[in-house]
Design a protein around this motif. Structure first.
Motif, short mmCIF file in Angstrom:
data_model
loop_
_atom_site.label_atom_id
_atom_site.label_comp_id
_atom_site.label_asym_id
_atom_site.label_seq_id
_atom_site.Cartn_x
_atom_site.Cartn_y
_atom_site.Cartn_z
N GLY A 1 31.82 37.84 46.64
CA GLY A 1 32.54 38.06 45.52
C GLY A 1 33.03 39.49 45.43
N THR A 2 34.31 39.49 44.39
CA THR A 2 34.90 40.98 44.51
C THR A 2 34.09 41.49 43.19
OG1 THR A 2 36.53 39.99 42.90
CG2 THR A 2 37.30 40.08 45.23
N HIS A 3 33.07 41.11 42.75
CA HIS A 3 32.49 41.61 41.70
C HIS A 3 30.94 42.08 42.01
CE1 HIS A 3 32.13 37.58 41.46
NE2 HIS A 3 31.22 37.52 40.92
N GLN A 4 30.67 42.43 43.31
CA GLN A 4 29.53 42.95 43.75
C GLN A 4 28.45 41.67 43.88
OE1 GLN A 4 29.16 45.80 44.80
NE2 GLN A 4 31.30 46.21 44.34
N ARG A 5 28.90 40.62 43.94
CA ARG A 5 27.92 39.36 43.89
C ARG A 5 28.59 38.42 45.12
NH1 ARG A 5 24.11 38.21 39.93
NH2 ARG A 5 24.39 36.09 40.36
N LYS B 1 39.98 31.96 42.96
CA LYS B 1 39.65 32.18 41.60
C LYS B 1 38.95 31.07 40.95
CE LYS B 1 44.18 34.62 41.52
NZ LYS B 1 45.32 34.54 41.04
N GLY C 1 34.38 34.19 38.90
CA GLY C 1 35.04 35.40 39.29
C GLY C 1 35.85 35.12 40.56
N HIS C 2 36.26 36.08 41.42
CA HIS C 2 37.04 35.94 42.61
C HIS C 2 36.22 36.12 43.76
CE1 HIS C 2 39.94 36.78 39.40
NE2 HIS C 2 40.90 36.43 40.16
N TYR C 3 36.58 35.16 44.77
CA TYR C 3 35.79 35.34 46.01
C TYR C 3 36.79 35.52 47.22
CZ TYR C 3 32.00 34.16 42.71
OH TYR C 3 31.34 34.02 41.70
#
Length: 181
Positions: free
Chosen positions: A112-116, A167, A172-174
């Motif tokens: 993930g681009t959000h730390q996950r 998306k 989120g975004h991956y």
């Protein structure tokens, strides 16, 4: 179980597609050879500099085709002669295969681009957060929605610049799972 990222995830999931059909050994080999000969990089570059460039320049427009990574999965589905990968939910596709013959559990990994990280697991897990801490369940989009088999696989091999991030609504975004590893 088999867990994969990037090209390895493509290979393991394409193998599952071949196993879900009643192909002879020679037919399977011919399809594998066709995938090996396909020039997906040229397709990515053509879409990057063409259709997707327009898509980014006019982001509010409704486009009838997927981004270049989605288009690549359509091409693979055609080569595999398996349109079900485009429309069947990830877990449902695997369950159908498992009913035909024993097949290991599959997991697709994305960063993930959000730390996950994002994980699509072919079996439903009641305790997903405990089994995969700090991971988003890509098969549970709420309201009985899920990613298709191809969408889940596609999320695992997205390289920025060559492929747009996946998306996934509500998640989120991956990008390529190798970034996490």
């Amino acid at each position: 179980a088999m867990s994969g990222v990037s090209g390895g995830a493509l290979g393991q999931h394409f193998h599952a597609s071949l196993e879900s059909q009643d192909w002879s050994r020679n037919q399977k080999q011919a399809i594998i050879d066709e995938i090996a000969r396909s020039n997906m990089l040229s397709l990515d570059i053509a879409w990057l500099l063409g259709y997707d460039l327009v898509r980014e320049a006019v982001p509010f427009a409704n486009f009838s085709h997927p981004d270049r990574a989605g288009r690549a999965m359509e091409t693979y589905a055609n080569i595999l002669r398996d349109s079900a990968i485009l429309t069947t939910a990830y877990q449902e596709y695997w369950a159908d295969l498992f009913q035909k013959k024993y097949y290991p559990i599959q997991m697709t990994n994305a960063a993930g681009t959000h730390q996950r990280r994002g994980i699509a697991c072919s079996v439903e897990l009641d305790d997903f957060p405990n089994v995969f801490p700090n991971a988003d369940n890509l098969c549970d989009l709420g309201e009985n929605k899920s990613l298709s088999y191809a969408e889940a696989v596609s999320s695992s091999h997205r390289f920025p610049v060559f492929s747009p991030s996946a998306k996934i609504e509500g998640k989120g975004h991956y990008v390529d799972g190798g970034y996490f590893e």
